[in-house]
Design a protein around this motif. Sequence first.
Motif, short mmCIF file in Angstrom:
data_model
loop_
_atom_site.label_atom_id
_atom_site.label_comp_id
_atom_site.label_asym_id
_atom_site.label_seq_id
_atom_site.Cartn_x
_atom_site.Cartn_y
_atom_site.Cartn_z
N ASN A 46 0.82 -1.22 0.00
CA ASN A 46 0.00 0.00 0.00
C ASN A 46 0.85 1.26 0.00
N GLY A 47 1.96 1.23 0.74
CA GLY A 47 2.86 2.38 0.75
C GLY A 47 3.39 2.66 -0.65
N SER A 121 14.95 -2.33 -0.82
CA SER A 121 14.24 -3.00 0.26
C SER A 121 13.77 -2.01 1.31
N PRO A 122 12.50 -2.13 1.72
CA PRO A 122 11.99 -1.27 2.77
C PRO A 122 12.13 -1.87 4.16
N ALA A 123 12.66 -3.11 4.28
CA ALA A 123 12.57 -3.78 5.58
C ALA A 123 13.71 -4.73 5.93
N ASN A 124 14.53 -5.16 4.97
CA ASN A 124 15.47 -6.25 5.26
C ASN A 124 16.70 -5.76 6.02
N THR A 125 16.99 -6.43 7.13
CA THR A 125 18.09 -5.97 7.99
C THR A 125 19.28 -6.91 8.01
N ALA A 126 19.14 -8.17 7.57
CA ALA A 126 20.25 -9.12 7.68
C ALA A 126 21.48 -8.59 6.95
N ASN A 127 22.65 -8.76 7.56
CA ASN A 127 23.88 -8.25 6.94
C ASN A 127 24.09 -8.86 5.56
N GLN A 128 23.73 -10.14 5.46
CA GLN A 128 23.91 -10.93 4.25
C GLN A 128 23.24 -10.30 3.02
N VAL A 129 22.19 -9.52 3.24
CA VAL A 129 21.42 -8.96 2.12
C VAL A 129 22.32 -8.11 1.22
N PHE A 300 6.06 0.10 8.38
CA PHE A 300 6.47 -0.51 7.12
C PHE A 300 5.77 0.12 5.92
N GLY A 301 4.57 0.67 6.13
CA GLY A 301 3.89 1.38 5.05
C GLY A 301 4.71 2.60 4.65
N ALA A 302 5.21 3.32 5.66
CA ALA A 302 6.02 4.51 5.38
C ALA A 302 7.31 4.13 4.68
N PHE A 303 7.93 3.02 5.10
CA PHE A 303 9.18 2.63 4.46
C PHE A 303 8.95 2.09 3.05
N GLY A 304 7.81 1.44 2.83
CA GLY A 304 7.45 1.02 1.48
C GLY A 304 7.30 2.23 0.57
N TYR A 305 6.66 3.26 1.09
CA TYR A 305 6.45 4.51 0.37
C TYR A 305 7.80 5.15 0.03
N ASP A 306 8.69 5.21 1.02
CA ASP A 306 10.02 5.79 0.79
C ASP A 306 10.80 5.01 -0.26
N GLY A 343 13.59 14.58 0.58
CA GLY A 343 12.14 14.77 0.73
C GLY A 343 11.40 13.48 1.05
N LEU A 344 12.11 12.51 1.63
CA LEU A 344 11.44 11.27 2.02
C LEU A 344 10.98 11.38 3.47
N LEU A 345 10.11 10.46 3.86
CA LEU A 345 9.60 10.47 5.24
C LEU A 345 10.73 10.23 6.23
N SER A 346 11.67 9.35 5.86
CA SER A 346 12.72 8.97 6.81
C SER A 346 14.02 9.72 6.54
N GLY A 347 13.94 10.87 5.88
CA GLY A 347 15.14 11.67 5.65
C GLY A 347 15.79 11.37 4.31
N GLU A 348 17.02 11.84 4.15
CA GLU A 348 17.70 11.73 2.87
C GLU A 348 18.25 10.32 2.67
N VAL A 349 18.16 9.80 1.44
CA VAL A 349 18.67 8.47 1.13
C VAL A 349 19.76 8.55 0.08
N SER A 350 20.92 7.94 0.39
CA SER A 350 21.89 7.66 -0.66
C SER A 350 22.59 6.37 -0.27
N PHE A 351 23.08 5.65 -1.28
CA PHE A 351 23.60 4.30 -1.02
C PHE A 351 25.11 4.25 -1.14
N ASN A 352 25.74 3.36 -0.36
CA ASN A 352 27.18 3.13 -0.51
C ASN A 352 27.42 2.10 -1.60
N SER A 353 28.66 1.64 -1.71
CA SER A 353 29.02 0.79 -2.85
C SER A 353 28.29 -0.55 -2.86
#
Lengths: 385, 337
Positions: A46-47, A121-129, A300-306, A343-353
């Motif tokens: 839904n997000g 991913s809006p939810a996965n926390t395992a290091n392996q991901v 999780f709805g908010a993170f799906g949206y982000d 401008g996301l709900l959870s702040g600024e997003v940028s990814f590392n390598s």
Amino acid sequence: MKKTAMSLSVLAALALGTASAQTTIKIATISPLSGGQSNLGTQIRNGVQLAVNEYAAQFKKAGFNLQLVPYDDQADPATGTAAARKIAADNQILAVVGTLNSGVAIPASAALAPSNLVMVSPANTANQVTDRGLANMNRIVARDDSQGPAGANFITDTLKAKKAYVLNDKTAYGEGLAAEVEKALKAKGVTISGSEGTEEKSDFSSIVAKIKLTKPDAIYFGGIYNQIGVFIKQLRGAGINTPVVGGDGLDSSELPVIIGKAGANNVYYTTVAAPLEALPAAKTFAASFQKTFNTPAQGFGAFGYDAAKVTLQGILDAARANGGKAPSRKQVLDTIRKGTYKGLLSGEVSFNSVGDRKAATLYVIKLTDGKAALETSLAVKPPKN
Amino acid sequence: MELSVLLPFIVNVIIGGLVLGFVYAIIALGYTMVYGVLQLINFAHSEVFITGAVVGFEVFRILQNSAMNGYLKLLIALVAAMIVSGLLNVLIERLAYRPLRGAPRLVPLITAIGVSLILQDTLRFLEGLQGRFDLTYTLPTGFADKFCSTTSSCAPLGNFLRTIGVDVQLKDVILVIVALVSLGVLNYVVNRTRLGKAIRAVSQDRVTAGLMGIDSNLMISATFLIGGALGGVSGVLFGMKFGTINAYSGFDPGIIAFTAAVLGGIGSIPGAVLGGLLLGVIQNLIGVTNIFGNLLGLANLGTIDASYSKIGPFIVLVLILIFKPTGLLGKSNVEKV
């Protein structure tokens, strides 16, 4: 989006071209839509749907017809991987938001990798991901290995503890978490008055007696709510009100039920899915979520949206770089890994390598009389940059 | 560490162990009585016990909003659990063990393990229908209060405990009282009534007892009924003490109670009680060994933490079986040639 901008874009879309001449661009979600975890999985879908609704006009203006295709993984790795293969076969899908479970994300992202299909991913926390270093796997939540140090920081900085007792449930998750915490606490000069693992589910009297004897200022317990809840109940029953801190294994509405209202105080846990009140920008989101789906939005709805906004913005940027034509999957994948999203709900997003969020947030939740509320949020950094 | 701190700590650990030991003792009685009459280890007894705990949970859940006196609720829970667990045990015997009466020893043993698994999943299914797995007791609020919170209305024992800084909750006291009453009633039934006499006769020699006009099948059913009812009582006590149970919680206490029965001498009622109390205390003492290791500066002892507490009972069992194979109070069966 403001009304004027909205009407302008509609006018522009009418002026520039007709719908029939538009290329279709799809994004997909993979999350549990049936079974025991369907509540959280549906939140994610839904997000994403909400973000797609908001971006549809912008895509129209750019000459694309935007669609969402939701897939159900039933929280099962095999089902999730099969869904990933179906998604890979549909050439109009340029990005995927998913999953809820790390166990599903790992094989699903591997199945999407050969076709360069990006996953956020809006939810996965395992290091392996992300530790596998796949080019197509990104996440906007914190990693498991950030939870330990964050918990330790909370114990020293907020609870001001000088002496701590560390427990774990002897599982890979709990033991790993407790070991991280213990290491970080020792580094900060905290005395560890006891450190042990237990598989016990009901009788904690010997541990409670030891805690009573050594009088720690804080207790860390790496494990899951059903065991820790019983422990806290007995601890409080013995008249010990020392704060208990744990990881996201405690993030369950069952926890205060097990502890019982009287004892569910001074309990803290770190978690990656923020409660909505922790996201200052989420007010309008929550209102439109409620209006669209007739259920209240959760973390999780908010993170799906982000996550969806990251992919959609990435597709638009890639299209712009591609001279306004629909981008290839590879272009989208590269754009998202390099981009910065504001401008996301959870702040600024940028990814590392490797696709970890450069500045993720862990939220510390506090139970007071059995009610969960945000205590503080901690900025965490992934191990690589 | 001075004595004023250490003494209450040790007393607390021992009292906690005794309270736990009473739960083990009553479960152990179920194993020991059935073994006494049939020479069969009823491995389904741990599930009979947890069925009692589930029934107790349901009673407290259904009655949680009624203004009934807490002790009355407890009584209803105990009686309901006794009836359900007792009848369940009779049913198990009738369906699973009786047809195998003449079979080799291993057959009923495997059957018992099978029954245990069936019961576990049945309980999980029944609670799952209502969307529950972990069952948390909703006890009357007073049960979690300190025993003897005011000095004025304290029994001498409560006063003594307070002065040495030991905390006992009311539910622990209730648990011990209920356990003692159950033991007293059982002792009376077995040693002072016609039924008890008949059960003892069957356990000594089933064939001869039958020739003397005792219906041995009926007596075996009665034994299962009593053993199951005791299992039900201990289930409610267990749930009340520890708060949360699920369909699979019976395994650990079941195995340890069985160990207690063997330790005390399988077939011996006082032996089962002694074994249960011993194991409860030993388990708790092992669980705090590392504290003494840290105090005495013995690094090796310091590594023995709570994760080892469940090993304690089994080490004791092995030692006992080496030096006194019949258990502490067991009688040796001399085969006459």
